[in-house]
Write an enzyme that holds these catalytic residues in place. Structure first.
Site, PDB file in Angstrom:
ATOM      1  N   LYS A   1      -7.609   6.992  -3.907  1.00  0.00           N
ATOM      2  CA  LYS A   1      -6.773   7.928  -3.153  1.00  0.00           C
ATOM      3  C   LYS A   1      -5.290   7.596  -3.250  1.00  0.00           C
ATOM      4  CE  LYS A   1      -9.078   7.645   0.821  1.00  0.00           C
ATOM      5  NZ  LYS A   1      -9.563   7.981   2.177  1.00  0.00           N
TER       6      LYS A   1
ATOM      7  N   THR B   1       1.110  -6.423  -3.943  1.00  0.00           N
ATOM      8  CA  THR B   1       1.797  -7.668  -3.582  1.00  0.00           C
ATOM      9  C   THR B   1       1.598  -8.027  -2.117  1.00  0.00           C
ATOM     10  OG1 THR B   1       3.839  -6.457  -3.100  1.00  0.00           O
ATOM     11  CG2 THR B   1       3.555  -7.290  -5.359  1.00  0.00           C
TER      12      THR B   1
ATOM     13  N   PHE C   1       1.154 -13.670  -5.036  1.00  0.00           N
ATOM     14  CA  PHE C   1       2.171 -12.880  -4.342  1.00  0.00           C
ATOM     15  C   PHE C   1       2.116 -13.099  -2.833  1.00  0.00           C
ATOM     16  CE2 PHE C   1       1.907 -10.160  -8.231  1.00  0.00           C
ATOM     17  CZ  PHE C   1       3.250 -10.185  -8.569  1.00  0.00           C
ATOM     18  N   LEU C   2       0.958 -13.482  -2.309  1.00  0.00           N
ATOM     19  CA  LEU C   2       0.817 -13.655  -0.864  1.00  0.00           C
ATOM     20  C   LEU C   2       1.605 -14.864  -0.356  1.00  0.00           C
ATOM     21  CD1 LEU C   2      -3.014 -12.937  -0.472  1.00  0.00           C
ATOM     22  CD2 LEU C   2      -1.094 -11.319  -0.440  1.00  0.00           C
TER      23      LEU C   2
ATOM     24  N   LYS D   1      -0.834  11.195   9.203  1.00  0.00           N
ATOM     25  CA  LYS D   1      -0.863  10.129   8.204  1.00  0.00           C
ATOM     26  C   LYS D   1      -1.623  10.583   6.964  1.00  0.00           C
ATOM     27  CE  LYS D   1      -1.942   5.256   7.534  1.00  0.00           C
ATOM     28  NZ  LYS D   1      -0.578   4.947   7.044  1.00  0.00           N
TER      29      LYS D   1
ATOM     30  N   GLY E   1       0.794  -1.213   0.000  1.00  0.00           N
ATOM     31  CA  GLY E   1       0.000   0.000   0.000  1.00  0.00           C
ATOM     32  C   GLY E   1       0.831   1.269   0.000  1.00  0.00           C
ATOM     33  N   VAL E   2       1.945   1.292   0.739  1.00  0.00           N
ATOM     34  CA  VAL E   2       2.783   2.486   0.787  1.00  0.00           C
ATOM     35  C   VAL E   2       3.352   2.787  -0.587  1.00  0.00           C
ATOM     36  CG1 VAL E   2       4.918   3.456   1.717  1.00  0.00           C
ATOM     37  CG2 VAL E   2       3.333   2.256   3.245  1.00  0.00           C
TER      38      VAL E   2
END
Length: 409
Positions: A183, A170, A210-211, A192, A146-147
């Site tokens: 967003k 991923t 990917f998990l 944040k 997410g980052v």
């Protein structure tokens, strides 16, 4: 993007010295004038948005053209890859684009909350500039959690004001949450995601494979965002998590269990809530559940808490709040807290105390335009919004939660 316009229409001369009044209903897109001669203009337009989110198994299989073609015609690609993802999948990424005969460059970027800032955005923008990316036909590909996707999305929204990009999440939290909305954002000071834009990816490609290389803590971290959807709007999803959630974490969603339905319901639930309110014109949002107190707690605890862990703490607190108000019974409260523990998520932290929670609520009220608009669960699988939470009630709920967290299980 397209904008429809209509010819300008002069208003009557009586309106010449008044504030601009559209000569047609505001719902009709166009350019409207006031005054004779014209002294004021009102521009009414729309921004049609269409983006695709789809499951794409075996995404890095060279026989599958989905990644090479996502977001635009086949051609050059700048691929921004999270550093850890590059360690694990760099060779496969190289072989994929080589086999598909796609000219590409890699930008490898560290991505975690402590470097989720404008410096990281500038690094991506510099790579885009150096690559000589075209304005519309060469979407950037963001591969990571997410980052990483938030950083790349913000850079793309700023570069030439709008550059298309493709998300390849991923992590579990990226797959069910950060990868599917509109967003972007980075942290600013101790806040944040205080700097950000609305800039949905042209396409998001979801590959649960990917998990298989994700550590169990980050799987649990993503489970918090799935639990959010379950608690506030999807009782069936909660039942699936209660029955299979710990196994899904243990198996990293790779076993023959209920993983497909869990992921599908989580993604669909998010998109169902986002689609009618993508730009957040309405500030009462059920997907804000778990995100009233967690931003402040998460930032003050850095690097101790992951995002989903902070969200779970928020949900544990608001579950107790809802029980105190009679919105769910004690059996439901205990069932929710027990599932959080079974998913290896925290239900209490020392920062869940009145001063920090009061600061968090103050900041949330500003963010929600002067009102609390606090989502609370009603039973399991439904919710409501409240505006009347008091400091005393908040402190009492925090004390209850601490006591419950210490009680024998």
């Amino acid at each position: 993007m397209t904008t429809s316009t209509t010819p300008t229409t002069p208003a009557t001369s009586a309106a010449a010295n008044t504030s601009a009044t559209p000569a047609a209903a505001p719902a009709d897109h166009g350019l409207f004038t006031t005054g004779e001669p014209v002294s004021s203009w009102t521009v009414t337009t729309a921004l049609p948005v269409s983006y695709q989110v789809r499951f794409t198994p075996h995404l890095l299989d060279p026989a599958d053209p989905a990644l090479a073609r996502a977001g635009g015609p086949a051609g050059r690609r700048l691929v921004v890859v999270e550093a850890r993802v590059h360690e694990l999948y760099g060779d496969r990424i190289h072989r994929y684009f080589l086999a598909r005969r796609v000219a590409y460059e890699l930008c490898v970027l560290p991505a975690h909350e402590r470097v989720k800032d404008m410096e990281s955005v500038f690094r991506v923008a510099e790579q885009m500039d150096r690559f000589g990316i075209s304005r519309r036909g060469e979407p950037v590909i963001a591969m990571g959690g997410g980052v990483l996707m938030d950083v790349v999305g913000l850079a793309c929204s700023l570069y030439r004001r709008s550059t298309p990009f493709v998300r390849v999440p991923t992590t579990l939290i990226g797959l069910v949450d950060a990868g599917v909305g509109a967003k972007t954002g980075v942290n600013f000071g101790r806040h944040k995601n205080r700097l950000g834009t609305y800039h949905p990816a042209t396409a998001t490609l979801l590959d649960p494979a990917f998990l298989a290389t994700l550590d169990h803590r980050h799987l649990s971290n993503g489970m918090a965002e799935i639990l959010k959807v379950a608690l506030i709007k999807d009782r069936r999803l909660f039942e699936l998590l209660d029955a299979h959630g710990p196994d899904l974490v243990a198996e990293r969603f790779q076993g023959p269990t209920a993983g497909t339905e869990v992921l599908t319901r989580a993604v669909h639930g998010m998109l169902e809530e986002l689609q009618p309110n993508l730009w957040e014109h309405r500030l009462e949002r059920s997907m804000d559940y778990g995100h009233s107190f967690s931003p402040t707690v998460e930032m003050r605890a850095l690097p101790e808490l992951l995002h989903g862990e902070a969200v779970c703490l928020d949900m544990a607190l608001t579950t107790v709040l809802a029980a105190r108000r009679g919105l769910l019974d004690l059996e439901q409260r205990e069932r929710v807290l027990a599932l959080m523990r079974r998913l290896r998520l925290p239900v209490f932290h020392p920062l869940m105390e009145p001063d920090t929670l009061g600061d968090a609520l103050t900041d949330t009220v500003r963010h929600r335009d002067g009102r609390q608009r606090l989502p609370l669960p009603v039973g399991i699988g439904d919710g409501c919004f409240v505006d009347d939470l008091t400091p005393a009630e908040l402190a009492a709920a925090a004390a209850d939660l601490e006591e419950l967290s210490c009680a024998p299980r």
